[in-house]
Design a protein around this motif. Structure first.
Motif, mmCIF file in Angstrom:
data_model
loop_
_atom_site.group_PDB
_atom_site.id
_atom_site.type_symbol
_atom_site.label_atom_id
_atom_site.label_comp_id
_atom_site.label_asym_id
_atom_site.label_seq_id
_atom_site.Cartn_x
_atom_site.Cartn_y
_atom_site.Cartn_z
ATOM 1 N N PRO A 1 4.904 -7.682 15.723
ATOM 2 C CA PRO A 1 4.383 -7.028 16.933
ATOM 3 C C PRO A 1 3.070 -6.297 16.673
ATOM 4 O O PRO A 1 2.147 -6.352 17.489
ATOM 5 C CB PRO A 1 5.505 -6.056 17.331
ATOM 6 N N THR B 1 2.640 1.118 18.264
ATOM 7 C CA THR B 1 3.407 -0.048 18.718
ATOM 8 C C THR B 1 4.832 0.349 19.083
ATOM 9 O O THR B 1 5.376 -0.064 20.099
ATOM 10 C CB THR B 1 3.424 -1.133 17.634
ATOM 11 N N LEU C 1 4.709 -0.357 22.988
ATOM 12 C CA LEU C 1 4.997 -1.769 23.243
ATOM 13 C C LEU C 1 6.406 -1.893 23.815
ATOM 14 O O LEU C 1 7.361 -1.341 23.251
ATOM 15 C CB LEU C 1 4.885 -2.591 21.955
ATOM 16 N N ALA D 1 9.172 -7.081 24.487
ATOM 17 C CA ALA D 1 8.110 -7.752 23.740
ATOM 18 C C ALA D 1 8.400 -7.705 22.240
ATOM 19 O O ALA D 1 8.231 -8.699 21.530
ATOM 20 C CB ALA D 1 6.768 -7.107 24.042
ATOM 21 N N MET D 2 8.843 -6.540 21.745
ATOM 22 C CA MET D 2 9.161 -6.441 20.322
ATOM 23 C C MET D 2 10.334 -7.336 19.961
ATOM 24 O O MET D 2 10.355 -7.965 18.904
ATOM 25 C CB MET D 2 9.453 -4.986 19.950
ATOM 26 N N PHE E 1 9.116 -10.898 19.465
ATOM 27 C CA PHE E 1 8.474 -11.103 18.176
ATOM 28 C C PHE E 1 9.500 -11.168 17.052
ATOM 29 O O PHE E 1 9.348 -11.917 16.092
ATOM 30 C CB PHE E 1 7.488 -9.965 17.885
ATOM 31 N N CYS F 1 8.919 -1.693 13.342
ATOM 32 C CA CYS F 1 8.351 -0.854 14.393
ATOM 33 C C CYS F 1 9.357 0.034 15.101
ATOM 34 O O CYS F 1 8.961 0.832 15.950
ATOM 35 C CB CYS F 1 7.665 -1.733 15.454
#
Length: 277
Positions: free
Chosen positions: A28, A78, A82, A86-87, A90, A254
């Motif tokens: 990410p 992030t 984010l 979305a994370m 990834f 993250c």
């Protein structure tokens, strides 16, 4: 020339940040920084020249490759900004259901999306309405199917109709640590373990006998129902051990997130894994 190459390698090693590169690279973070690098190169090309934009992009790519990120504080930024979806993409790719062998057809109705186990009385309120339990009839049918199938994968495939093909056409692959079935080279289904597959196969046999119109439901809905039924499994199909729920916190590059698993400790078999946001 050898000393020159060695010196260059030493310089790169000093610049490289192993905490955010190689196996520790945060995808990410890399994605966010790559987007920023392209945008920055576009601005430089617009304000200066295409050559300067190309140089900016190459320099940014080198920094991301060696350091892991271009924007200072990227991991924290992030994690904070984010979106979790979305994370998750990834980290694991697009989301999958507990049983991915049943792609949803275009004509699935709203009724198919209902909880069919509750709707048809397979799961009923218990403990004063605070929980749901399997009916005795379904529990007996499931237990009988588990006993009849045992650890016989061929019998499970042929009797459960989980995959629409002749048993001679099935190919089973457990090399990746899970249980995958393909037919004529095409992916047909994947389960977290052989034991989870056997539980679902026996569950399909039980629901076909106890739930009216089972085979008339969409394959997607049947897959979801079997994944939910698996939560009520009281013994491992292969070793007879007791499946148990465990909760842990999983740290990624993250973020940290809760993970709930249902496993049989006696044979180290996974039945369910639910990752929180």
């Amino acid at each position: 020339m050898h000393w020159l190459r060695h010196r260059g390698s030493t310089v790169l090693d000093r610049v490289r940040n192993p905490a955010y590169t190689g196996d520790n690279r945060c995808l990410p973070c890399t994605g966010v920084n790559a987007v920023f690098a392209v945008a920055l190169a576009g601005v430089v090309a617009w304000a200066g020249s295409p050559l300067l934009g190309a140089v900016s992009l190459a320099a940014s790519a080198a920094v991301i490759g060696l350091r892991g990120y271009l924007i200072p504080g990227t991991p924290t930024l992030t994690q904070r900004y984010l979106p979790s979806r979305a994370m998750a993409y990834f980290e694991h790719g697009s989301a999958q259901t507990a049983l991915d062998s049943h792609p949803e057809p275009a004509d699935v109705s709203d009724r198919d999306r209902d909880n069919v186990l509750v709707e048809h009385g397979v799961l009923v309120p218990c403990d004063g309405g605070a929980d749901l339990c399997l009916t005795d009839a379904v529990r007996r049918a499931w237990t009988d199917a588990l006993d009849a199938i045992g650890a016989d994968v061929d019998a499970a495939l042929s009797e459960s109709a989980l995959v629409d093909a002749e048993s001679s056409e099935f190919v089973v692959d457990e090399s990746a640590g899970d249980f995958a079935v393909s037919v004529d080279g095409a992916h047909a289904g994947r389960w977290p373990s052989r034991e989870a597959f056997l539980a679902d196969a026996a569950g399909a046999v039980a629901l076909a006998s106890e739930l009216p119109g089972w085979h008339g439901l969409s394959s997607r809905t049947r897959g979801i129902a079997l994944g939910e039924l698996r939560l009520f499994l009281d013994r491992c199909p292969t070793c007879g051990g007791d499946p148990d729920f465990q909760r842990r916190t999983e740290a990624t590059c993250c973020r940290t997130r809760p993970v709930t698993t249902m496993r049989c400790a006696d044979c180290d078999a996974s039945f369910v894994e639910v990752v929180g946001a």
